[in-house]
Design a protein around this motif. Structure first.
Motif, PDB file in Angstrom:
ATOM      1  N   VAL A 121       0.849  -1.203   0.000  1.00  0.00           N
ATOM      2  CA  VAL A 121       0.000   0.000   0.000  1.00  0.00           C
ATOM      3  C   VAL A 121       0.883   1.250   0.000  1.00  0.00           C
ATOM      4  O   VAL A 121       0.685   2.189  -0.791  1.00  0.00           O
ATOM      5  CB  VAL A 121      -0.964   0.005   1.207  1.00  0.00           C
ATOM      6  CG1 VAL A 121      -1.641   1.364   1.363  1.00  0.00           C
ATOM      7  CG2 VAL A 121      -2.015  -1.093   1.048  1.00  0.00           C
ATOM      8  N   HIS A 122       1.875   1.256   0.867  1.00  0.00           N
ATOM      9  CA  HIS A 122       2.777   2.400   0.940  1.00  0.00           C
ATOM     10  C   HIS A 122       3.482   2.615  -0.400  1.00  0.00           C
ATOM     11  O   HIS A 122       3.557   3.737  -0.917  1.00  0.00           O
ATOM     12  CB  HIS A 122       3.802   2.184   2.061  1.00  0.00           C
ATOM     13  CG  HIS A 122       4.712   3.347   2.278  1.00  0.00           C
ATOM     14  ND1 HIS A 122       5.842   3.564   1.512  1.00  0.00           N
ATOM     15  CD2 HIS A 122       4.651   4.381   3.154  1.00  0.00           C
ATOM     16  CE1 HIS A 122       6.440   4.664   1.916  1.00  0.00           C
ATOM     17  NE2 HIS A 122       5.736   5.186   2.907  1.00  0.00           N
ATOM     18  N   ALA A 123       3.987   1.521  -0.972  1.00  0.00           N
ATOM     19  CA  ALA A 123       4.727   1.630  -2.235  1.00  0.00           C
ATOM     20  C   ALA A 123       3.833   2.188  -3.349  1.00  0.00           C
ATOM     21  O   ALA A 123       4.274   3.017  -4.151  1.00  0.00           O
ATOM     22  CB  ALA A 123       5.292   0.262  -2.628  1.00  0.00           C
ATOM     23  N   ALA A 124       2.580   1.749  -3.388  1.00  0.00           N
ATOM     24  CA  ALA A 124       1.663   2.244  -4.425  1.00  0.00           C
ATOM     25  C   ALA A 124       1.342   3.725  -4.200  1.00  0.00           C
ATOM     26  O   ALA A 124       1.281   4.517  -5.144  1.00  0.00           O
ATOM     27  CB  ALA A 124       0.384   1.412  -4.449  1.00  0.00           C
ATOM     28  N   LEU A 125       1.162   4.106  -2.933  1.00  0.00           N
ATOM     29  CA  LEU A 125       0.805   5.499  -2.634  1.00  0.00           C
ATOM     30  C   LEU A 125       1.895   6.470  -3.087  1.00  0.00           C
ATOM     31  O   LEU A 125       1.598   7.581  -3.528  1.00  0.00           O
ATOM     32  CB  LEU A 125       0.560   5.671  -1.126  1.00  0.00           C
ATOM     33  CG  LEU A 125      -0.775   5.163  -0.593  1.00  0.00           C
ATOM     34  CD1 LEU A 125      -0.751   5.117   0.936  1.00  0.00           C
ATOM     35  CD2 LEU A 125      -1.931   6.044  -1.080  1.00  0.00           C
ATOM     36  N   VAL A 126       3.147   6.062  -2.949  1.00  0.00           N
ATOM     37  CA  VAL A 126       4.227   7.006  -3.275  1.00  0.00           C
ATOM     38  C   VAL A 126       4.664   6.921  -4.737  1.00  0.00           C
ATOM     39  O   VAL A 126       5.510   7.688  -5.166  1.00  0.00           O
ATOM     40  CB  VAL A 126       5.454   6.840  -2.328  1.00  0.00           C
ATOM     41  CG1 VAL A 126       5.046   7.112  -0.883  1.00  0.00           C
ATOM     42  CG2 VAL A 126       6.110   5.477  -2.472  1.00  0.00           C
ATOM     43  N   ASP A 127       4.069   6.006  -5.498  1.00  0.00           N
ATOM     44  CA  ASP A 127       4.476   5.817  -6.898  1.00  0.00           C
ATOM     45  C   ASP A 127       3.373   6.324  -7.833  1.00  0.00           C
ATOM     46  O   ASP A 127       2.684   5.543  -8.480  1.00  0.00           O
ATOM     47  CB  ASP A 127       4.773   4.329  -7.131  1.00  0.00           C
ATOM     48  CG  ASP A 127       5.321   4.053  -8.531  1.00  0.00           C
ATOM     49  OD1 ASP A 127       5.451   5.003  -9.330  1.00  0.00           O
ATOM     50  OD2 ASP A 127       5.584   2.869  -8.815  1.00  0.00           O
ATOM     51  N   TRP A 128       3.233   7.659  -7.881  1.00  0.00           N
ATOM     52  CA  TRP A 128       2.151   8.219  -8.686  1.00  0.00           C
ATOM     53  C   TRP A 128       2.421   8.030 -10.179  1.00  0.00           C
ATOM     54  O   TRP A 128       1.489   8.084 -10.986  1.00  0.00           O
ATOM     55  CB  TRP A 128       1.924   9.701  -8.382  1.00  0.00           C
ATOM     56  CG  TRP A 128       3.137  10.563  -8.566  1.00  0.00           C
ATOM     57  CD1 TRP A 128       4.056  10.891  -7.619  1.00  0.00           C
ATOM     58  CD2 TRP A 128       3.562  11.211  -9.776  1.00  0.00           C
ATOM     59  NE1 TRP A 128       5.030  11.700  -8.161  1.00  0.00           N
ATOM     60  CE2 TRP A 128       4.757  11.922  -9.473  1.00  0.00           C
ATOM     61  CE3 TRP A 128       3.044  11.281 -11.078  1.00  0.00           C
ATOM     62  CZ2 TRP A 128       5.445  12.664 -10.436  1.00  0.00           C
ATOM     63  CZ3 TRP A 128       3.728  12.021 -12.030  1.00  0.00           C
ATOM     64  CH2 TRP A 128       4.914  12.708 -11.708  1.00  0.00           C
ATOM     65  N   ILE A 174      -6.612  -0.506  -9.069  1.00  0.00           N
ATOM     66  CA  ILE A 174      -5.989  -1.132  -7.898  1.00  0.00           C
ATOM     67  C   ILE A 174      -6.643  -0.539  -6.657  1.00  0.00           C
ATOM     68  O   ILE A 174      -6.714   0.688  -6.509  1.00  0.00           O
ATOM     69  CB  ILE A 174      -4.475  -0.855  -7.849  1.00  0.00           C
ATOM     70  CG1 ILE A 174      -3.789  -1.422  -9.093  1.00  0.00           C
ATOM     71  CG2 ILE A 174      -3.852  -1.434  -6.584  1.00  0.00           C
ATOM     72  CD1 ILE A 174      -3.350  -0.369 -10.067  1.00  0.00           C
ATOM     73  N   LEU A 175      -7.125  -1.410  -5.788  1.00  0.00           N
ATOM     74  CA  LEU A 175      -7.778  -0.963  -4.553  1.00  0.00           C
ATOM     75  C   LEU A 175      -6.778  -1.058  -3.397  1.00  0.00           C
ATOM     76  O   LEU A 175      -6.251  -2.137  -3.119  1.00  0.00           O
ATOM     77  CB  LEU A 175      -9.003  -1.849  -4.289  1.00  0.00           C
ATOM     78  CG  LEU A 175      -9.771  -1.667  -2.990  1.00  0.00           C
ATOM     79  CD1 LEU A 175     -10.142  -0.210  -2.745  1.00  0.00           C
ATOM     80  CD2 LEU A 175     -11.035  -2.522  -3.001  1.00  0.00           C
ATOM     81  N   MET A 176      -6.528   0.071  -2.762  1.00  0.00           N
ATOM     82  CA  MET A 176      -5.577   0.108  -1.635  1.00  0.00           C
ATOM     83  C   MET A 176      -6.368   0.144  -0.325  1.00  0.00           C
ATOM     84  O   MET A 176      -7.149   1.079  -0.091  1.00  0.00           O
ATOM     85  CB  MET A 176      -4.698   1.357  -1.726  1.00  0.00           C
ATOM     86  CG  MET A 176      -3.958   1.505  -3.049  1.00  0.00           C
ATOM     87  SD  MET A 176      -3.013   3.041  -3.103  1.00  0.00           S
ATOM     88  CE  MET A 176      -4.326   4.262  -3.023  1.00  0.00           C
ATOM     89  N   PHE A 177      -6.123  -0.855   0.527  1.00  0.00           N
ATOM     90  CA  PHE A 177      -6.804  -0.907   1.832  1.00  0.00           C
ATOM     91  C   PHE A 177      -5.944  -0.204   2.880  1.00  0.00           C
ATOM     92  O   PHE A 177      -5.073  -0.810   3.512  1.00  0.00           O
ATOM     93  CB  PHE A 177      -7.051  -2.362   2.230  1.00  0.00           C
ATOM     94  CG  PHE A 177      -8.195  -3.012   1.502  1.00  0.00           C
ATOM     95  CD1 PHE A 177      -9.485  -2.929   1.987  1.00  0.00           C
ATOM     96  CD2 PHE A 177      -7.968  -3.699   0.312  1.00  0.00           C
ATOM     97  CE1 PHE A 177     -10.544  -3.528   1.323  1.00  0.00           C
ATOM     98  CE2 PHE A 177      -9.024  -4.300  -0.362  1.00  0.00           C
ATOM     99  CZ  PHE A 177     -10.311  -4.220   0.136  1.00  0.00           C
ATOM    100  N   LEU A 178      -6.195   1.094   3.056  1.00  0.00           N
ATOM    101  CA  LEU A 178      -5.409   1.878   4.015  1.00  0.00           C
ATOM    102  C   LEU A 178      -5.595   1.325   5.429  1.00  0.00           C
ATOM    103  O   LEU A 178      -4.637   1.230   6.206  1.00  0.00           O
ATOM    104  CB  LEU A 178      -5.838   3.353   3.970  1.00  0.00           C
ATOM    105  CG  LEU A 178      -5.892   4.003   2.586  1.00  0.00           C
ATOM    106  CD1 LEU A 178      -6.382   5.454   2.711  1.00  0.00           C
ATOM    107  CD2 LEU A 178      -4.532   3.972   1.900  1.00  0.00           C
ATOM    108  N   GLY A 179      -6.831   0.971   5.735  1.00  0.00           N
ATOM    109  CA  GLY A 179      -7.133   0.460   7.075  1.00  0.00           C
ATOM    110  C   GLY A 179      -6.426  -0.855   7.360  1.00  0.00           C
ATOM    111  O   GLY A 179      -5.998  -1.106   8.491  1.00  0.00           O
ATOM    112  N   ALA A 180      -6.294  -1.702   6.339  1.00  0.00           N
ATOM    113  CA  ALA A 180      -5.593  -2.978   6.527  1.00  0.00           C
ATOM    114  C   ALA A 180      -4.098  -2.730   6.694  1.00  0.00           C
ATOM    115  O   ALA A 180      -3.443  -3.360   7.533  1.00  0.00           O
ATOM    116  CB  ALA A 180      -5.863  -3.901   5.341  1.00  0.00           C
TER     117      ALA A 180
END
Ligand code: OVV
Length: 404
Positions: free
Chosen positions: A57-64, A313-319
């Motif tokens: 999740v972190h990797a996807a968030l920072v890879d715009w 791609i669905l990112m589960f921030l809560g998970a």
């Protein structure tokens, strides 16, 4: 984060519907199952890939560059589907279009710019808490505090007029539902979507805003040429879309946390300067914004699974915020931990731009409460509110013991 698809793996598949009420009201079991299934899981029901582990999740968030927002951050793919409203210039945009609105709003909502609000909001919180306690020791902490405080603080700070403010929460609820599938939750608001949208859009006009709020500052940035006059009202709209329900449910997460962790409340009372950390830990623990989507800009390979270009791609921030590989005892609300790095506000270029506003609201409300409330406890079962994106509340019945 993309890698050569050298070692293709069998990607686990789940037929769970994360937007079913069962999971929205109680997401932790599904989150655990998805984290344990693998670093990437295909959700057959929506034909999307999902990430539930912190690392991915972190990797996807920072890879715009590989995970774009411009095709929408909900299930709807704006490449093929008409958005329900004109896309946000912040949330649903990529560089370079994203840059100017982001820069303007970042300045307006930066900590130094918020200093002038600090005393005002402290007084607002003191007054609200006094009023609530005068009504007796039992009340609904969700409506009386978590909803009431942001509604007293934030619309004035934006510079909204007095009329129609009751539309703010329903509009936000609708906007956050719109990131999910067109399920029953979206259908329930369909009859008033146009009216709510028209009201919000009307509030974004320069004439509708007072001269001294965030809204006026956005218009002033347009006067300086930092935004176009077409962009300015849409940036105001972002404040009205993302700025109310998020803080309401974030504050509710704090109140729920403290009502169920009395030792942590004692710790906060002894050290009220922990209010901000407490808010961040509550955001980690509950993740008021549970999910966002991205769209792959190329074929992207994550841990051996190739996600096709143009798919969601669905990112589960809560998970991710409860991933035991990242957090020790992740299910514990713990004021001694360092919650920084939690992804409840996102991460990277889209990280919540209003987070300093939210923390200031939390600080004001929690310190006002810490002075007046020795302890509090739940008097009944708290009730959740189903929303396609928010981990939301309906009721938090409490009894407080006022401080001597
Ligand atoms: C509902 C929502 C969340 C975050 C940002 C926005 C809206 C926006 O309109 O920018």
């Amino acid at each position: 984060m993309t890698e050569a698809p050298a070692r293709a793996v069998a990607t686990p598949v789940s037929d769970a519907d994360p937007f079913a009420h069962e999971h929205l009201l109680n997401p932790d079991p599904l989150h655990q199952a998805l984290r344990e299934a693998g670093p990437v899981v295909r959700l057959s029901r929506y034909d999307v890939h999902a990430l539930a582990r912190y690392e991915q999740v972190h990797a996807a968030l920072v890879d715009w560059q590989h995970f774009e927002s411009g095709s929408g951050v909900g299930l709807a793919n704006f490449r093929h589907e008409e958005p329900w409203r004109v896309p946000s210039l912040l949330l649903e945009a990529d560089p370079p279009l994203h840059d100017a609105p982001r820069r303007v709003l970042r300045e307006i909502l930066a900590p130094p710019a918020l200093r002038r609000l600090r005393d005002t909001w402290a007084a607002t919180a003191d007054e609200l808490v006094d009023q609530v306690l005068e009504g007796g020791p039992e009340f609904d902490a969700f409506t009386a505090l978590a909803e009431a405080f942001p509604l007293r603080a934030f619309p004035d700070a934006v510079g909204l007029g007095p009329d129609g403010r009751e539309n703010l929460l329903p509009y936000g609820n609708m906007a956050f539902n719109a990131f999910g599938p067109r399920n029953d939750l979206v259908a329930a608001d369909a009859h008033r979507a146009a009216a709510l949208g028209a009201w919000v859009n009307a509030q974004c006009a320069r004439e509708a805003l007072t001269a001294d709020g965030f809204g006026a500052e956005i218009w002033a940035a347009a006067d300086r040429g930092e935004l176009t006059y077409v962009q300015a009202p849409l940036v105001v709209r972002s404040l009205l879309s993302a700025g109310v329900d998020t803080t309401v449910h974030g504050l509710a997460a704090c109140l729920y946390a403290f009502a169920t962790h009395p030792q942590e409340w004692q710790r906060l009372r002894e050290r009220p300067e922990l209010a901000r950390v407490a808010f961040d830990e509550a955001v980690r623990w509950q993740s008021p914004v549970q999910t966002f989507f991205r769209t792959a800009t190329t074929d992207v390979t994550i841990a051996g699974t190739t996600i096709p270009e143009g798919t969601k791609i669905l990112m589960f921030l809560g998970a991710a915020n409860r991933d035991p590989d990242r957090w020790s005892e992740p299910d514990r609300f713990d004021l001694t931990r360092d919650p920084s790095g939690q992804v409840g506000f996102g991460m990277g270029i889209h990280q919540c731009i209003g987070q300093h506003v939210a923390r200031l609201e939390a600080e004001a409300l929690l310190t006002a409460l810490a002075r007046r409330v020795e302890s509090f406890e739940l008097t009944g079962a708290p009730r959740r509110h189903a929303n396609n994106t928010l981990r939301a509340w309906e009721s938090l019945p409490v009894r407080v013991r006022p401080a001597a």
